[in-house]
Scaffold this motif. Sequence first.
Motif, PDB file in Angstrom:
ATOM      1  N   ILE A   1      -6.563   3.387   6.787  1.00 48.53           N
ATOM      2  CA  ILE A   1      -5.714   2.306   6.299  1.00 48.53           C
ATOM      3  C   ILE A   1      -5.713   1.555   7.600  1.00 48.53           C
ATOM      4  O   ILE A   1      -5.647  -0.072   7.477  1.00 48.53           O
ATOM      5  CB  ILE A   1      -4.432   2.823   5.932  1.00 48.53           C
ATOM      6  CG1 ILE A   1      -4.489   3.591   4.492  1.00 48.53           C
ATOM      7  CG2 ILE A   1      -3.713   1.458   5.701  1.00 48.53           C
ATOM      8  CD1 ILE A   1      -3.225   4.306   4.292  1.00 48.53           C
TER       9      ILE A   1
ATOM     10  N   LEU B   1       0.744  -0.940   0.054  1.00 46.03           N
ATOM     11  CA  LEU B   1       0.207   0.044   0.018  1.00 46.03           C
ATOM     12  C   LEU B   1       1.035   1.106  -0.224  1.00 46.03           C
ATOM     13  O   LEU B   1       1.947   1.159   0.642  1.00 46.03           O
ATOM     14  CB  LEU B   1      -0.931   0.241   1.295  1.00 46.03           C
ATOM     15  CG  LEU B   1      -1.811  -0.928   1.405  1.00 46.03           C
ATOM     16  CD1 LEU B   1      -1.285  -2.209   2.199  1.00 46.03           C
ATOM     17  CD2 LEU B   1      -3.203  -0.426   2.327  1.00 46.03           C
TER      18      LEU B   1
ATOM     19  N   PRO C   1      -3.047   4.710  -5.512  1.00 47.36           N
ATOM     20  CA  PRO C   1      -4.001   5.352  -6.273  1.00 47.36           C
ATOM     21  C   PRO C   1      -3.403   6.189  -7.591  1.00 47.36           C
ATOM     22  O   PRO C   1      -2.153   6.628  -7.307  1.00 47.36           O
ATOM     23  CB  PRO C   1      -4.436   6.375  -5.389  1.00 47.36           C
ATOM     24  CG  PRO C   1      -3.481   6.469  -4.384  1.00 47.36           C
ATOM     25  CD  PRO C   1      -2.738   5.184  -4.303  1.00 47.36           C
TER      26      PRO C   1
ATOM     27  N   GLU D   1      -2.257  10.355  -3.265  1.00 47.32           N
ATOM     28  CA  GLU D   1      -1.929   9.298  -2.014  1.00 47.32           C
ATOM     29  C   GLU D   1      -2.190   9.542  -0.743  1.00 47.32           C
ATOM     30  O   GLU D   1      -2.021   8.947   0.253  1.00 47.32           O
ATOM     31  CB  GLU D   1      -0.401   8.945  -2.462  1.00 47.32           C
ATOM     32  CG  GLU D   1       0.786   9.993  -1.977  1.00 47.32           C
ATOM     33  CD  GLU D   1       0.682  11.143  -2.994  1.00 47.32           C
ATOM     34  OE1 GLU D   1       1.117  12.253  -2.901  1.00 47.32           O
ATOM     35  OE2 GLU D   1       0.047  10.957  -4.296  1.00 47.32           O
ATOM     36  N   GLN D   2      -2.504  11.110  -0.454  1.00 48.26           N
ATOM     37  CA  GLN D   2      -2.821  11.472   0.806  1.00 48.26           C
ATOM     38  C   GLN D   2      -4.073  11.562   1.117  1.00 48.26           C
ATOM     39  O   GLN D   2      -4.594  12.074   2.151  1.00 48.26           O
ATOM     40  CB  GLN D   2      -2.029  13.122   0.988  1.00 48.26           C
ATOM     41  CG  GLN D   2      -0.555  13.177   1.116  1.00 48.26           C
ATOM     42  CD  GLN D   2      -0.195  12.370   2.511  1.00 48.26           C
ATOM     43  OE1 GLN D   2      -0.767  12.483   3.414  1.00 48.26           O
ATOM     44  NE2 GLN D   2       0.992  11.597   2.299  1.00 48.26           N
ATOM     45  N   HIS D   3      -5.061  10.905   0.203  1.00 47.64           N
ATOM     46  CA  HIS D   3      -6.462  11.114   0.196  1.00 47.64           C
ATOM     47  C   HIS D   3      -7.255   9.953   0.310  1.00 47.64           C
ATOM     48  O   HIS D   3      -8.319   9.618  -0.351  1.00 47.64           O
ATOM     49  CB  HIS D   3      -7.020  11.789  -0.938  1.00 47.64           C
ATOM     50  CG  HIS D   3      -6.532  13.307  -0.868  1.00 47.64           C
ATOM     51  ND1 HIS D   3      -7.124  14.504  -0.214  1.00 47.64           N
ATOM     52  CD2 HIS D   3      -5.299  13.875  -1.413  1.00 47.64           C
ATOM     53  CE1 HIS D   3      -6.350  15.573  -0.273  1.00 47.64           C
ATOM     54  NE2 HIS D   3      -5.418  15.281  -1.046  1.00 47.64           N
ATOM     55  N   TRP D   4      -6.722   8.913   1.181  1.00 50.85           N
ATOM     56  CA  TRP D   4      -7.071   7.708   1.177  1.00 50.85           C
ATOM     57  C   TRP D   4      -8.593   7.557   1.687  1.00 50.85           C
ATOM     58  O   TRP D   4      -9.081   8.289   2.651  1.00 50.85           O
ATOM     59  CB  TRP D   4      -6.247   6.660   2.135  1.00 50.85           C
ATOM     60  CG  TRP D   4      -4.918   6.417   1.611  1.00 50.85           C
ATOM     61  CD1 TRP D   4      -3.991   7.248   1.516  1.00 50.85           C
ATOM     62  CD2 TRP D   4      -4.795   5.265   0.778  1.00 50.85           C
ATOM     63  NE1 TRP D   4      -2.958   6.347   0.810  1.00 50.85           N
ATOM     64  CE2 TRP D   4      -3.243   5.263   0.376  1.00 50.85           C
ATOM     65  CE3 TRP D   4      -5.399   3.820   0.639  1.00 50.85           C
ATOM     66  CZ2 TRP D   4      -2.683   4.187  -0.460  1.00 50.85           C
ATOM     67  CZ3 TRP D   4      -4.676   3.151  -0.101  1.00 50.85           C
ATOM     68  CH2 TRP D   4      -3.422   2.992  -0.444  1.00 50.85           C
ATOM     69  N   ASP D   5      -9.598   6.507   1.070  1.00 57.02           N
ATOM     70  CA  ASP D   5     -10.752   6.681   1.344  1.00 57.02           C
ATOM     71  C   ASP D   5     -11.249   5.135   1.714  1.00 57.02           C
ATOM     72  O   ASP D   5     -10.728   4.503   1.012  1.00 57.02           O
ATOM     73  CB  ASP D   5     -11.846   7.169   0.390  1.00 57.02           C
ATOM     74  CG  ASP D   5     -13.372   7.438   0.466  1.00 57.02           C
ATOM     75  OD1 ASP D   5     -13.869   6.242   0.396  1.00 57.02           O
ATOM     76  OD2 ASP D   5     -13.566   8.289   1.258  1.00 57.02           O
ATOM     77  N   GLU D   6     -12.211   4.722   2.364  1.00 57.27           N
ATOM     78  CA  GLU D   6     -12.583   3.650   2.786  1.00 57.27           C
ATOM     79  C   GLU D   6     -13.161   2.778   1.359  1.00 57.27           C
ATOM     80  O   GLU D   6     -12.851   1.488   1.181  1.00 57.27           O
ATOM     81  CB  GLU D   6     -13.583   3.513   3.754  1.00 57.27           C
ATOM     82  CG  GLU D   6     -12.997   3.903   5.220  1.00 57.27           C
ATOM     83  CD  GLU D   6     -14.229   3.756   6.268  1.00 57.27           C
ATOM     84  OE1 GLU D   6     -15.157   3.118   6.037  1.00 57.27           O
ATOM     85  OE2 GLU D   6     -14.038   4.487   7.441  1.00 57.27           O
TER      86      GLU D   6
ATOM     87  N   GLU E   1       2.269   7.816   4.313  1.00 58.72           N
ATOM     88  CA  GLU E   1       0.923   7.531   4.360  1.00 58.72           C
ATOM     89  C   GLU E   1       0.173   7.779   5.904  1.00 58.72           C
ATOM     90  O   GLU E   1      -0.845   8.268   6.133  1.00 58.72           O
ATOM     91  CB  GLU E   1       0.371   6.341   3.847  1.00 58.72           C
ATOM     92  CG  GLU E   1       0.286   6.253   2.422  1.00 58.72           C
ATOM     93  CD  GLU E   1       1.885   6.160   1.820  1.00 58.72           C
ATOM     94  OE1 GLU E   1       1.853   7.171   0.842  1.00 58.72           O
ATOM     95  OE2 GLU E   1       2.521   5.380   2.360  1.00 58.72           O
TER      96      GLU E   1
ATOM     97  N   TRP F   1     -11.872   2.612  -1.296  1.00 58.50           N
ATOM     98  CA  TRP F   1     -10.730   2.197  -2.284  1.00 58.50           C
ATOM     99  C   TRP F   1     -10.615   0.694  -1.880  1.00 58.50           C
ATOM    100  O   TRP F   1      -9.850   0.085  -2.795  1.00 58.50           O
ATOM    101  CB  TRP F   1      -9.504   3.076  -2.168  1.00 58.50           C
ATOM    102  CG  TRP F   1      -9.557   4.414  -2.491  1.00 58.50           C
ATOM    103  CD1 TRP F   1     -10.498   5.046  -3.079  1.00 58.50           C
ATOM    104  CD2 TRP F   1      -8.493   5.291  -2.300  1.00 58.50           C
ATOM    105  NE1 TRP F   1     -10.306   6.353  -3.264  1.00 58.50           N
ATOM    106  CE2 TRP F   1      -9.050   6.534  -3.062  1.00 58.50           C
ATOM    107  CE3 TRP F   1      -7.122   5.264  -1.972  1.00 58.50           C
ATOM    108  CZ2 TRP F   1      -8.094   7.709  -3.072  1.00 58.50           C
ATOM    109  CZ3 TRP F   1      -6.469   6.261  -2.149  1.00 58.50           C
ATOM    110  CH2 TRP F   1      -6.677   7.703  -2.586  1.00 58.50           C
TER     111      TRP F   1
ATOM    112  N   ALA G   1      -5.866   9.717   6.821  1.00 55.24           N
ATOM    113  CA  ALA G   1      -5.272   8.286   6.123  1.00 55.24           C
ATOM    114  C   ALA G   1      -4.949   7.309   6.874  1.00 55.24           C
ATOM    115  O   ALA G   1      -5.288   6.032   6.432  1.00 55.24           O
ATOM    116  CB  ALA G   1      -4.243   8.893   5.107  1.00 55.24           C
TER     117      ALA G   1
END
Length: 293
Positions: free
Chosen positions: A150, A8, A63, A115-120, A140, A122, A146
Motif C-alpha cells: 500500500i 482504502l 476487496p 483485507e489482509q492480503h493486499w497485492d500490487e 491494514e 489490485w 500489506a
Amino acid sequence: MASKSLILGAAFVDVIMDIAQMPESGGDATAKFKSNNVGGCAFNVYGAISHYLGKDSTDLLVPVGDGQYAEIVRQTLKKKGIPVILQENSFDNGWDLGLVEPSGERTFITVPGIEQHWDESWFKKINLSDYDYFYISGYEMENPEAARVILKWLSGRKPGARILFDASPRISHIESAVLTELLKTDTIINANEDEIGYLSKERTLAEQAADIYRKTKTPVIVTLGARGTYLYDAGGGRVIPAEKVRIVNTIGAGDTHCGGVLAGLQEGMAIDEAVKLGNRLSAEVIQQESGSL
C-alpha cells in the motif's frame, strides 16, 4: 468544487451483541444478538464522506472475496449503490464480534480475511492522480507485506495529496519501519489518547502531538471522546469541543470522525472547521445502532 478522496481498507461484517458486562478471563456471560451489519473502518469512513458530500466525492477501495461474509458485503454494497472495485476470490471477507455494554462501550474480536492480503495488482484500475486525499488505517498496516504494498503505491501520489492515517487499536502491532514511513510530510495523523503514545515517546499529549507535527508538518488530530478533539498544527494545540448527545453505541465513532474531517477538507474548510464536522458526524453516528452513516 470539492476535491476527491480514495478510502482504502476493509469491509467487514459486524456481528453485534448486547452484553451486560464483559467477563473476566475464564469467566462466563450471556449476550443478546442485535444484528449483522457491514462495517469496517474504510466502509464507515466512506459512509461519512458520502453522507455529507455525496458519492461522487469519494471512492471505496475494499476487496470483496468469496464466502459467506463476502456475500453479505457484496449484497450490502449493491443495495447502497457502491461499486465493487476489487473482486478477489482467494479468501472470504473478515468479520468481527462486537460486544456492546450498556454504557455504549464496545469490545471487538476480529477474524481477519481477504483485507489482509493486499497485492500490487489490485491497484491497476486506480488512477492515483484522481485523488487529493487517501485514507488508510492501522488494521491494514499491521501486516508488514500489506503495508509495504500500500505505501509503495501511495508514494506515487501527486504532490500535495495527503494521507489520513487512522492509528486504530492495532497501532502497537505495527512495525517501527512502517510507522517511520507514515510519519512523513503530508500525512495527517488521527489517533485517540491511548494510540498517540505509540507514535511519540514524549510524555504529555501536547508534547506528543508537537513531536509528531515536527515530522509530518501536517495537522495532528487526537480524539478525546466526550471532551472533543485535540488538534495540533502550526498554530499550536487546542481542543475542539464535542456535542453532548445520548450514546447508543460507539461502534464507528472514530471512523466517522475521520470521514468527517476528510469531507471538510475536501470541501475546502480550514482544519478547525473540518475537525468540528468530524465531531458532529461522530456524534450523529453514536446515536444509532449502525456504525456507518
